[in-house]
Motif scaffolding. Structure first.
Motif, PDB file in Angstrom:
ATOM      1  N   ARG A  51       0.840  -1.185   0.000  1.00  0.00           N
ATOM      2  CA  ARG A  51       0.000   0.000   0.000  1.00  0.00           C
ATOM      3  C   ARG A  51       0.880   1.242   0.000  1.00  0.00           C
ATOM      4  NH1 ARG A  51      -1.647  -3.946   3.405  1.00  0.00           N
ATOM      5  NH2 ARG A  51      -3.870  -4.524   3.596  1.00  0.00           N
ATOM      6  N   THR A  52       0.612   2.135  -0.922  1.00  0.00           N
ATOM      7  CA  THR A  52       1.245   3.455  -0.925  1.00  0.00           C
ATOM      8  C   THR A  52       0.132   4.488  -1.019  1.00  0.00           C
ATOM      9  OG1 THR A  52       1.458   3.655  -3.343  1.00  0.00           O
ATOM     10  CG2 THR A  52       3.205   2.449  -2.186  1.00  0.00           C
ATOM     11  N   THR A  53       0.525   5.745  -0.972  1.00  0.00           N
ATOM     12  CA  THR A  53      -0.494   6.804  -1.056  1.00  0.00           C
ATOM     13  C   THR A  53      -1.103   6.881  -2.450  1.00  0.00           C
ATOM     14  OG1 THR A  53       1.255   8.390  -1.569  1.00  0.00           O
ATOM     15  CG2 THR A  53       0.573   8.200   0.745  1.00  0.00           C
ATOM     16  N   ARG A  54      -0.397   6.343  -3.451  1.00  0.00           N
ATOM     17  CA  ARG A  54      -0.879   6.476  -4.826  1.00  0.00           C
ATOM     18  C   ARG A  54      -1.507   5.200  -5.380  1.00  0.00           C
ATOM     19  NH1 ARG A  54       3.481  10.158  -8.184  1.00  0.00           N
ATOM     20  NH2 ARG A  54       3.302  12.055  -6.879  1.00  0.00           N
ATOM     21  N   GLN A  55      -1.055   4.052  -4.923  1.00  0.00           N
ATOM     22  CA  GLN A  55      -1.577   2.826  -5.518  1.00  0.00           C
ATOM     23  C   GLN A  55      -1.538   1.666  -4.533  1.00  0.00           C
ATOM     24  OE1 GLN A  55       0.945   1.879  -8.856  1.00  0.00           O
ATOM     25  NE2 GLN A  55       2.603   1.113  -7.576  1.00  0.00           N
ATOM     26  N   VAL A  56      -2.278   0.643  -4.908  1.00  0.00           N
ATOM     27  CA  VAL A  56      -2.308  -0.605  -4.159  1.00  0.00           C
ATOM     28  C   VAL A  56      -1.951  -1.722  -5.132  1.00  0.00           C
ATOM     29  CG1 VAL A  56      -3.759  -2.246  -2.899  1.00  0.00           C
ATOM     30  CG2 VAL A  56      -4.086   0.215  -2.570  1.00  0.00           C
ATOM     31  N   SER A  57      -0.970  -2.523  -4.790  1.00  0.00           N
ATOM     32  CA  SER A  57      -0.568  -3.614  -5.671  1.00  0.00           C
ATOM     33  C   SER A  57      -0.379  -4.890  -4.869  1.00  0.00           C
ATOM     34  CB  SER A  57       0.724  -3.264  -6.416  1.00  0.00           C
ATOM     35  OG  SER A  57       1.774  -2.999  -5.493  1.00  0.00           O
ATOM     36  N   LEU A  58      -0.528  -6.008  -5.530  1.00  0.00           N
ATOM     37  CA  LEU A  58      -0.391  -7.304  -4.878  1.00  0.00           C
ATOM     38  C   LEU A  58       1.066  -7.629  -4.584  1.00  0.00           C
ATOM     39  CD1 LEU A  58      -2.894  -9.365  -7.056  1.00  0.00           C
ATOM     40  CD2 LEU A  58      -3.134  -8.957  -4.600  1.00  0.00           C
ATOM     41  N   THR A  59       1.308  -8.229  -3.440  1.00  0.00           N
ATOM     42  CA  THR A  59       2.617  -8.818  -3.177  1.00  0.00           C
ATOM     43  C   THR A  59       2.702 -10.132  -3.952  1.00  0.00           C
ATOM     44  OG1 THR A  59       1.794 -10.059  -1.287  1.00  0.00           O
ATOM     45  CG2 THR A  59       2.631  -7.839  -0.845  1.00  0.00           C
ATOM     46  N   ALA A  60       3.872 -10.755  -3.942  1.00  0.00           N
ATOM     47  CA  ALA A  60       4.017 -12.052  -4.610  1.00  0.00           C
ATOM     48  C   ALA A  60       3.065 -13.081  -4.008  1.00  0.00           C
ATOM     49  CB  ALA A  60       5.466 -12.541  -4.506  1.00  0.00           C
ATOM     50  N   ALA A  61       2.969 -13.081  -2.669  1.00  0.00           N
ATOM     51  CA  ALA A  61       2.047 -14.001  -2.009  1.00  0.00           C
ATOM     52  C   ALA A  61       0.598 -13.665  -2.354  1.00  0.00           C
ATOM     53  CB  ALA A  61       2.253 -13.947  -0.497  1.00  0.00           C
ATOM     54  N   GLY A  62       0.303 -12.351  -2.436  1.00  0.00           N
ATOM     55  CA  GLY A  62      -1.052 -11.932  -2.782  1.00  0.00           C
ATOM     56  C   GLY A  62      -1.440 -12.358  -4.186  1.00  0.00           C
ATOM     57  N   ALA A  63      -0.483 -12.261  -5.122  1.00  0.00           N
ATOM     58  CA  ALA A  63      -0.758 -12.656  -6.506  1.00  0.00           C
ATOM     59  C   ALA A  63      -1.052 -14.154  -6.594  1.00  0.00           C
ATOM     60  CB  ALA A  63       0.414 -12.286  -7.401  1.00  0.00           C
ATOM     61  N   ILE A  64      -0.279 -14.950  -5.863  1.00  0.00           N
ATOM     62  CA  ILE A  64      -0.510 -16.401  -5.857  1.00  0.00           C
ATOM     63  C   ILE A  64      -1.876 -16.714  -5.265  1.00  0.00           C
ATOM     64  CG2 ILE A  64       0.249 -18.582  -4.822  1.00  0.00           C
ATOM     65  CD1 ILE A  64       3.125 -17.492  -4.996  1.00  0.00           C
ATOM     66  N   TYR A  65      -2.187 -16.052  -4.152  1.00  0.00           N
ATOM     67  CA  TYR A  65      -3.448 -16.311  -3.470  1.00  0.00           C
ATOM     68  C   TYR A  65      -4.627 -15.907  -4.352  1.00  0.00           C
ATOM     69  CZ  TYR A  65      -6.626 -16.744   0.521  1.00  0.00           C
ATOM     70  OH  TYR A  65      -7.623 -17.128   1.370  1.00  0.00           O
ATOM     71  N   ALA A  66      -4.521 -14.775  -5.024  1.00  0.00           N
ATOM     72  CA  ALA A  66      -5.598 -14.306  -5.894  1.00  0.00           C
ATOM     73  C   ALA A  66      -5.811 -15.275  -7.059  1.00  0.00           C
ATOM     74  CB  ALA A  66      -5.295 -12.903  -6.422  1.00  0.00           C
ATOM     75  N   ALA A  67      -4.713 -15.753  -7.661  1.00  0.00           N
ATOM     76  CA  ALA A  67      -4.825 -16.667  -8.796  1.00  0.00           C
ATOM     77  C   ALA A  67      -5.511 -17.970  -8.400  1.00  0.00           C
ATOM     78  CB  ALA A  67      -3.442 -16.957  -9.364  1.00  0.00           C
ATOM     79  N   ARG A  68      -5.233 -18.428  -7.169  1.00  0.00           N
ATOM     80  CA  ARG A  68      -5.845 -19.675  -6.720  1.00  0.00           C
ATOM     81  C   ARG A  68      -7.300 -19.487  -6.292  1.00  0.00           C
ATOM     82  NH1 ARG A  68      -2.313 -23.837  -5.311  1.00  0.00           N
ATOM     83  NH2 ARG A  68      -0.516 -23.749  -6.730  1.00  0.00           N
ATOM     84  N   MET A  69      -7.614 -18.345  -5.706  1.00  0.00           N
ATOM     85  CA  MET A  69      -8.937 -18.151  -5.128  1.00  0.00           C
ATOM     86  C   MET A  69      -9.990 -17.724  -6.150  1.00  0.00           C
ATOM     87  SD  MET A  69      -8.475 -19.233  -2.190  1.00  0.00           S
ATOM     88  CE  MET A  69     -10.189 -18.996  -1.720  1.00  0.00           C
ATOM     89  N   ARG A  70      -9.593 -17.061  -7.242  1.00  0.00           N
ATOM     90  CA  ARG A  70     -10.601 -16.609  -8.213  1.00  0.00           C
ATOM     91  C   ARG A  70     -11.442 -17.777  -8.745  1.00  0.00           C
ATOM     92  NH1 ARG A  70      -6.381 -13.164 -10.179  1.00  0.00           N
ATOM     93  NH2 ARG A  70      -6.769 -10.977  -9.590  1.00  0.00           N
ATOM     94  N   PRO A  71     -10.820 -18.850  -9.281  1.00  0.00           N
ATOM     95  CA  PRO A  71     -11.665 -19.950  -9.776  1.00  0.00           C
ATOM     96  C   PRO A  71     -12.444 -20.663  -8.676  1.00  0.00           C
ATOM     97  CG  PRO A  71      -9.323 -20.554  -9.861  1.00  0.00           C
ATOM     98  CD  PRO A  71      -9.391 -19.092  -9.555  1.00  0.00           C
ATOM     99  N   LEU A  72     -11.880 -20.710  -7.476  1.00  0.00           N
ATOM    100  CA  LEU A  72     -12.592 -21.354  -6.377  1.00  0.00           C
ATOM    101  C   LEU A  72     -13.833 -20.562  -5.985  1.00  0.00           C
ATOM    102  CD1 LEU A  72      -9.661 -22.504  -4.048  1.00  0.00           C
ATOM    103  CD2 LEU A  72     -10.996 -23.879  -5.651  1.00  0.00           C
ATOM    104  N   LEU A  73     -13.704 -19.244  -5.946  1.00  0.00           N
ATOM    105  CA  LEU A  73     -14.853 -18.414  -5.588  1.00  0.00           C
ATOM    106  C   LEU A  73     -15.925 -18.491  -6.675  1.00  0.00           C
ATOM    107  CD1 LEU A  73     -16.008 -16.420  -3.537  1.00  0.00           C
ATOM    108  CD2 LEU A  73     -14.968 -14.569  -4.858  1.00  0.00           C
ATOM    109  N   LYS A  74     -15.491 -18.526  -7.950  1.00  0.00           N
ATOM    110  CA  LYS A  74     -16.464 -18.647  -9.041  1.00  0.00           C
ATOM    111  C   LYS A  74     -17.198 -19.985  -8.956  1.00  0.00           C
ATOM    112  CE  LYS A  74     -17.067 -18.330 -14.037  1.00  0.00           C
ATOM    113  NZ  LYS A  74     -18.019 -19.460 -14.081  1.00  0.00           N
ATOM    114  N   ALA A  75     -16.451 -21.055  -8.670  1.00  0.00           N
ATOM    115  CA  ALA A  75     -17.088 -22.368  -8.536  1.00  0.00           C
ATOM    116  C   ALA A  75     -18.080 -22.374  -7.374  1.00  0.00           C
ATOM    117  CB  ALA A  75     -16.026 -23.446  -8.339  1.00  0.00           C
ATOM    118  N   PHE A  76     -17.707 -21.716  -6.278  1.00  0.00           N
ATOM    119  CA  PHE A  76     -18.607 -21.613  -5.115  1.00  0.00           C
ATOM    120  C   PHE A  76     -19.874 -20.861  -5.496  1.00  0.00           C
ATOM    121  CE2 PHE A  76     -20.110 -19.017  -1.572  1.00  0.00           C
ATOM    122  CZ  PHE A  76     -20.358 -19.980  -0.608  1.00  0.00           C
ATOM    123  N   ASP A  77     -19.720 -19.739  -6.189  1.00  0.00           N
ATOM    124  CA  ASP A  77     -20.888 -18.939  -6.577  1.00  0.00           C
ATOM    125  C   ASP A  77     -21.774 -19.710  -7.556  1.00  0.00           C
ATOM    126  OD1 ASP A  77     -20.097 -16.861  -4.969  1.00  0.00           O
ATOM    127  OD2 ASP A  77     -19.127 -15.736  -6.584  1.00  0.00           O
TER     128      ASP A  77
END
Length: 299
Positions: A51-77
């Motif tokens: 987190r900075t005052t200008r932008q928010v970006s994923l950490t390496a761990a965040g990017a991995i977590y997001a990639a894994r969770m997107r299809p799981l959340l879609k399957a859940f929905d």
């Protein structure tokens, strides 16, 4: 469900690149979004965003977590939506294509039973024995008796094998003798089922032995009911689905021959256009039809 809600908030922030934008999209306050992401980070023990005052970006761990969770959340929905749909009344129109003989003998009871359970669904049925192009044709599903499809762009669902038998009339057998092996079948006495009515070759097997019999040199047709009536009239031997000749066999108008010789297996199959997700009305009919042909009136 708190974890799932926090994951949904996290993915929204990741997609939009902003806590404030995620708050607007999710109809939440910005502090609530911040708390949800913070709680998720605490549970995982990792930092998900830089987190900075200008932008928010994923950490390496965040990017991995997001990639894994997107299809799981879609399957859940998707699963949640499907369950809700299945428990609610469904409506809409189904355009169905089916073979002529199966449509005449099997579908009336299927359609009446299905309509009694789902009166808000309407159906239109087209019967034809030619193989419809389900991708280009205006149908929601097609019923076919066939082997596996060659067109891999379609979606297909095998329901059950369709038994086929060789039959002839008592009069024909009295005049020509009862065949003991496929070698006793003369080509001129074999009635062919063929889409173009030009003839076919029967491939028969028994105890590891194989025989090929040419059929249709004298009579061929593209409809099973026609061939069954011709066989009853003494015109020769026909190879047909058992459900077409079941009544005639029971009443003695036809007799089965070469019962220890079997043709290649055919299946009753449902074909669908390449849906991303099968419409619930089509899924309901498919399940009802499968239950009928496997439990109520097995083919």
């Amino acid at each position: 469900m708190k974890d799932m809600n926090d994951i949904r908030v996290f993915l929204s922030v990741a997609e939009l690149g902003s806590f404030a934008a995620a708050a607007r999209t999710l109809a939440m306050t910005a502090p609530s979004v911040t708390r949800a992401v913070g709680a998720l980070e605490d549970r995982l023990g990792v930092q998900l965003f830089v987190r900075t005052t200008r932008q928010v970006s994923l950490t390496a761990a965040g990017a991995i977590y997001a990639a894994r969770m997107r299809p799981l959340l879609k399957a859940f929905d998707d699963a949640s939506e499907e369950v809700r749909e299945r428990e609610s009344a469904v409506s809409g129109h189904i355009r169905l294509n089916a073979p002529l003989s199966l449509g005449q003998q099997i579908l009336p009871d299927v359609l009446s039973g299905f309509r009694s359970e789902h009166p808000a669904i309407s159906l239109s049925v087209t019967l034809e024995d030619s193989f419809v192009d389900i991708v280009g044709a205006p149908f929601d599903l097609a019923i076919r008796i066939s082997g596996p499809p060659d067109d891999k762009s379609t979606i297909w669902r095998k329901l059950c094998p369709v038994r086929r038998v060789l039959v002839a009339s008592p009069g024909f057998l009295a005049a020509n003798g009862t065949p003991q092996t496929p070698d006793d079948l003369a080509a001129a006495a074999c009635l062919a089922f063929d889409a173009e009515a030009t003839g076919e070759t029967w491939e028969l097997t028994s105890a590891g032995k194989k025989r090929r019999v040419r059929a249709g040199t004298n009579l061929a047709g593209n409809n099973g009911e026609l061939l069954a009536r011709l066989a009853e009239n003494g015109e020769g031997v026909a190879l047909l689905p058992h459900f077409i000749v079941e009544e005639a066999l029971g009443e003695g108008r036809l007799k089965q021959v070469l019962s220890d010789w079997s043709p290649p297996e055919l299946w009753l199959t449902l074909y669908y256009p390449p849906y991303e997700r099968l419409p619930i009305r089509v899924a309901r009919f498919s399940d009802f039809f499968e239950a009928y042909v496997t439990r109520v009136r097995p083919l």
